[in-house]
Design a protein around this motif. Structure first.
Motif, short mmCIF file in Angstrom:
data_model
loop_
_atom_site.label_atom_id
_atom_site.label_comp_id
_atom_site.label_asym_id
_atom_site.label_seq_id
_atom_site.Cartn_x
_atom_site.Cartn_y
_atom_site.Cartn_z
N LYS A 129 -18.73 56.30 111.17
CA LYS A 129 -20.19 56.31 111.15
C LYS A 129 -20.68 57.71 110.77
O LYS A 129 -20.09 58.72 111.13
N GLU A 167 -25.49 55.40 110.45
CA GLU A 167 -25.34 55.60 111.89
C GLU A 167 -25.13 54.27 112.61
O GLU A 167 -24.41 54.18 113.60
N SER A 168 -25.74 53.19 112.08
CA SER A 168 -25.60 51.87 112.70
C SER A 168 -24.36 51.12 112.22
O SER A 168 -24.08 50.02 112.70
N ASP A 213 -30.43 57.30 109.81
CA ASP A 213 -29.58 56.10 109.88
C ASP A 213 -28.88 55.80 108.56
O ASP A 213 -27.67 55.90 108.46
N ASN A 214 -29.65 55.44 107.51
CA ASN A 214 -29.01 54.97 106.27
C ASN A 214 -29.50 55.71 105.04
O ASN A 214 -29.55 55.15 103.95
#
Length: 428
Positions: free
Chosen positions: A92, A111-112, A138-139
């Motif tokens: 991740k 991150e997810s 996150d993305n």
């Protein structure tokens, strides 16, 4: 005090300590899954007698690349799914540079936990995301040069940290279709810009953990991608090139192995057929193969296996094995064209088979595969091969494989360059 007592014990029992450490080390290397990796030049290429080494070996490798006769080859990048990474190698919030289809791309895990693939170069001033870039929000991926932030999902720039003005419409990076399945990450490529035309089937026993990871092998092979899966239809070569079991002292080296022995001490006996699954699933070819081993002509008990190998497009094979008494499992074979004539071939096995048997199987399978590497690395592609009745359905396989090429598929030109570069289906 404790360290002093430990030191005195070691000094008093050196043989016991040494023996214990040796046993623990042997147990470690024996029980852990096989991880056999062969880089270009490690296997399959001839460097003379006596064998060249050092800088002379590197020069000879470059000469082999330049002087080898390649023949009138098909396009070098067929349409389909290609493995670009094994799942456990991408954590991740990690960015990884990958090589596929003759270029560098950037692989991202958010991150997810979702995965994304983008072109590697920032459209601002050309910095490489893979070298110093960061996963943020996150993305999203942040450029290491000026901090511009791009969505890894859409490719659009979402922030220029030092400028509050309107973000230019053209501020975006190309993304590539990708999917994570069966503990591998795959990229989709199509030379006409078509989106994925079939899905990679999920293997329930791998997903739910019924079959455990049992080992892997990895090889760099200097050949055209079509040469490798064509072996599935070349039934005749099994009972010649792969007839004898690999000698322990010679391994996979066919130069030093007597392949003409009509009755090897330990012999593989093969029987198989290849066919297209159906018109509805024409992207899938299927090979059925049975095998057992003999010792001085007598069949060895518990060596029989049955294989169903499903070829899914040009770059994926799901090989389901039934070893009877020993158990069942699957090998994921993936062929990824990193360069026009450089393939990365991975085998990953999941099974419920005892560790000692599966390790033996994978090691022997790797050495048999490396015999093919010797042939692929040096052969010439013949557009119209001279075939006889019992060669197997080689031409049928070639007609089937041709569906993965179109007019826009990149070809290698006489000067070694490509007719056109591969690009994402989202870049049309």
């Amino acid at each position: 005090m404790l360290l002093q007592l430990l030191y005195e014990y070691v000094c008093a029992h050196p043989l016991l300590i040494s023996s214990t450490l040796l046993i623990l080390y042997i147990a470690h290397i024996t029980l852990k899954p096989l991880n056999r990796i062969r880089r270009l030049g490690d296997v399959g290429l001839f460097f003379g007698k006596p064998e060249l080494s050092g800088i002379y070996r590197e020069r000879q490798l470059e000469r082999l690349k330049l002087l080898r006769r390649m023949g009138e080859m098909p396009p070098v990048f067929p349409n389909g799914w290609y493995c670009v990474c094994e799942s456990e190698k991408l954590e991740k919030n990690q960015i990884m540079e990958i090589t596929v289809l003759g270029q560098f791309l950037t692989l991202i895990r958010s991150e997810s936990g979702s995965v994304y693939i983008t072109d590697s170069y920032c459209p601002h001033l050309g910095a490489n995301f893979s070298i110093g870039g960061q996963v943020v929000n996150d993305n999203c991926i942040q450029c290491p040069f000026h901090g511009w932030i791009f969505s890894a999902e859409t490719g659009k720039c979402v922030e220029v940290p030092y400028d509050e003005g309107r973000i230019p419409e053209q501020a975006k990076v190309t993304t590539w279709p990708c999917v994570e399945r069966n503990q591998n990450i795959y990229l989709w490529y199509h030379s006409d810009g078509a989106e994925p035309e079939w899905e990679i089937p999920e293997i329930p026993e791998v997903t739910d953990g019924t079959w455990k990871f049992s080992g892997r092998t990895e090889h760099e092979v200097m050949c055209h991608i079509q040469e490798i899966p064509e072996n599935g239809a070349d039934i005749a070569h099994l009972n010649y090139l792969h007839k004898s079991a690999p000698p322990i002292t010679k391994g996979s080296n066919i130069i030093n192995t007597d392949l003409t022995d009509p009755q090897p001490v330990v012999q593989h006996v093969w029987d198989g057929k290849w066919e297209v699954r159906s018109e509805e699933e024409k992207h899938c070819g299927v090979m059925h193969l049975s095998q057992y081993m003999t010792l001085w002509g007598s069949k060895l008990p518990l060596t029989e296996s049955k294989l169903i190998a499903e070829q899914l497009g040009p770059g994926i094979v799901h090989m389901t094995f039934d070893f009877g008494f020993w158990g069942k499992g699957i090998v994921f074979q993936t062929v990824t064209p990193e360069e026009p004539l450089l393939q990365r071939v991975r085998f990953r096995m999941y099974s419920d088979i005892p560790w000692f048997f599966v390790k033996f199987f994978l090691a022997v399978e790797a050495m048999q595969f490396e015999r093919d590497v010797y042939v692929w690395s040096n052969k010439k592609y013949l557009k119209s091969p001279l075939l006889v009745r019992n060669d197997g359905p080689i031409q049928k396989h070639r007609r089937w494989f041709s569906q993965f090429y179109t007019e826009n598929s990149p070809r290698i030109l006489k000067d070694g360059s490509l007719s056109n570069q591969a690009k994402s289906v989202f870049d049309w």
